[in-house]
Design a protein around this motif. Structure first.
Motif, PDB file in Angstrom:
ATOM      1  N   ALA A 174      -4.108  77.394  99.010  1.00 41.59           N
ATOM      2  CA  ALA A 174      -3.726  77.788  97.653  1.00 41.59           C
ATOM      3  C   ALA A 174      -4.748  78.761  97.070  1.00 41.59           C
ATOM      4  O   ALA A 174      -4.387  79.739  96.403  1.00 41.59           O
ATOM      5  N   VAL A 175      -6.023  78.517  97.327  1.00 38.75           N
ATOM      6  CA  VAL A 175      -7.083  79.418  96.856  1.00 38.75           C
ATOM      7  C   VAL A 175      -6.929  80.780  97.526  1.00 38.75           C
ATOM      8  O   VAL A 175      -6.998  81.820  96.869  1.00 38.75           O
ATOM      9  N   SER A 176      -6.706  80.781  98.823  1.00 37.40           N
ATOM     10  CA  SER A 176      -6.548  82.044  99.560  1.00 37.40           C
ATOM     11  C   SER A 176      -5.356  82.840  99.050  1.00 37.40           C
ATOM     12  O   SER A 176      -5.435  84.063  98.890  1.00 37.40           O
ATOM     13  N   GLN A 177      -4.252  82.160  98.776  1.00 34.88           N
ATOM     14  CA  GLN A 177      -3.069  82.843  98.240  1.00 34.88           C
ATOM     15  C   GLN A 177      -3.360  83.425  96.865  1.00 34.88           C
ATOM     16  O   GLN A 177      -2.956  84.551  96.554  1.00 34.88           O
ATOM     17  N   ALA A 178      -4.052  82.660  96.024  1.00 36.36           N
ATOM     18  CA  ALA A 178      -4.407  83.144  94.689  1.00 36.36           C
ATOM     19  C   ALA A 178      -5.294  84.377  94.787  1.00 36.36           C
ATOM     20  O   ALA A 178      -5.074  85.376  94.085  1.00 36.36           O
ATOM     21  N   LEU A 179      -6.288  84.325  95.657  1.00 33.82           N
ATOM     22  CA  LEU A 179      -7.204  85.454  95.817  1.00 33.82           C
ATOM     23  C   LEU A 179      -6.484  86.687  96.346  1.00 33.82           C
ATOM     24  O   LEU A 179      -6.762  87.807  95.914  1.00 33.82           O
ATOM     25  N   SER A 180      -5.565  86.476  97.253  1.00 38.01           N
ATOM     26  CA  SER A 180      -4.796  87.592  97.804  1.00 38.01           C
ATOM     27  C   SER A 180      -3.982  88.274  96.703  1.00 38.01           C
ATOM     28  O   SER A 180      -3.938  89.503  96.614  1.00 38.01           O
ATOM     29  N   ARG A 181      -3.349  87.489  95.859  1.00 34.67           N
ATOM     30  CA  ARG A 181      -2.546  88.041  94.761  1.00 34.67           C
ATOM     31  C   ARG A 181      -3.432  88.756  93.742  1.00 34.67           C
ATOM     32  O   ARG A 181      -3.099  89.833  93.260  1.00 34.67           O
ATOM     33  N   LEU A 182      -4.576  88.161  93.409  1.00 36.44           N
ATOM     34  CA  LEU A 182      -5.502  88.794  92.467  1.00 36.44           C
ATOM     35  C   LEU A 182      -6.063  90.097  93.032  1.00 36.44           C
ATOM     36  O   LEU A 182      -6.194  91.088  92.319  1.00 36.44           O
ATOM     37  N   PHE A 183      -6.360  90.106  94.335  1.00 36.48           N
ATOM     38  CA  PHE A 183      -6.847  91.313  94.991  1.00 36.48           C
ATOM     39  C   PHE A 183      -5.763  92.392  94.976  1.00 36.48           C
ATOM     40  O   PHE A 183      -6.036  93.554  94.666  1.00 36.48           O
ATOM     41  N   GLY A 184      -4.550  92.011  95.301  1.00 34.01           N
ATOM     42  CA  GLY A 184      -3.433  92.956  95.309  1.00 34.01           C
ATOM     43  C   GLY A 184      -3.164  93.569  93.945  1.00 34.01           C
ATOM     44  O   GLY A 184      -2.724  94.717  93.836  1.00 34.01           O
ATOM     45  N   ALA A 185      -3.452  92.815  92.888  1.00 33.48           N
ATOM     46  CA  ALA A 185      -3.247  93.311  91.525  1.00 33.48           C
ATOM     47  C   ALA A 185      -4.462  94.078  91.011  1.00 33.48           C
ATOM     48  O   ALA A 185      -4.469  94.549  89.867  1.00 33.48           O
ATOM     49  N   GLY A 186      -5.493  94.202  91.835  1.00 36.49           N
ATOM     50  CA  GLY A 186      -6.681  94.949  91.435  1.00 36.49           C
ATOM     51  C   GLY A 186      -7.585  94.206  90.470  1.00 36.49           C
ATOM     52  O   GLY A 186      -8.351  94.824  89.737  1.00 36.49           O
TER      53      GLY A 186
END
Length: 124
Positions: free
Chosen positions: A77-89
């Motif tokens: 869940a943390v990895s998915q959150a970080l991926s989404r936050l990274f993708g959104a800049g």
């Protein structure tokens, strides 16, 4: 035969002003609107928002291993959150060996600052 009432959709269309009669609008290109919506959507989840808050409030780059216990969710869940936050800049990441470290971007810092300012002192 009884006269039928107009459906709500039909009534809505007759109540709308004719195209071109209003002076409202914005200057943002469609691409900018889509990027803003993506940014806001990335923050629209408890885990992602709290993840960004933890990263932004940290005095150093944060590892996934630090976020998992603080958030009380799985590493996935943390990895998915970080991926989404990274993708959104909203976060930057760097890799050291097998670990990734995250920091908040200047844009994320500004967005969080605006949220803090507009909260009205409810949760200082």
């Amino acid at each position: 035969m009884a006269q039928q009432e107009p459906t709500p959709d039909a009534a809505d269309e007759t109540d709308r002003p004719a195209p071109g009669c209003c002076s409202v609008g914005h200057q943002l290109p469609e691409r900018a609107v889509a990027a803003d919506v993506d940014t806001l959507a990335a923050l629209g989840n408890d885990t992602r928002y709290e993840t960004l808050r933890l990263i932004a409030d940290a005095e150093h780059a944060v590892c996934v291993c630090e976020l998992e216990p603080a958030l009380g969710v799985s590493q996935s869940a943390v990895s998915q959150a970080l991926s989404r936050l990274f993708g959104a800049g909203l976060v930057d990441r760097r890799k050291e060996g097998r670990w990734r470290y995250y920091t908040a971007t200047p844009r994320a810092e500004r967005i969080l600052g605006v949220l803090d300012e507009t909260r009205g002192g409810e949760h200082d």
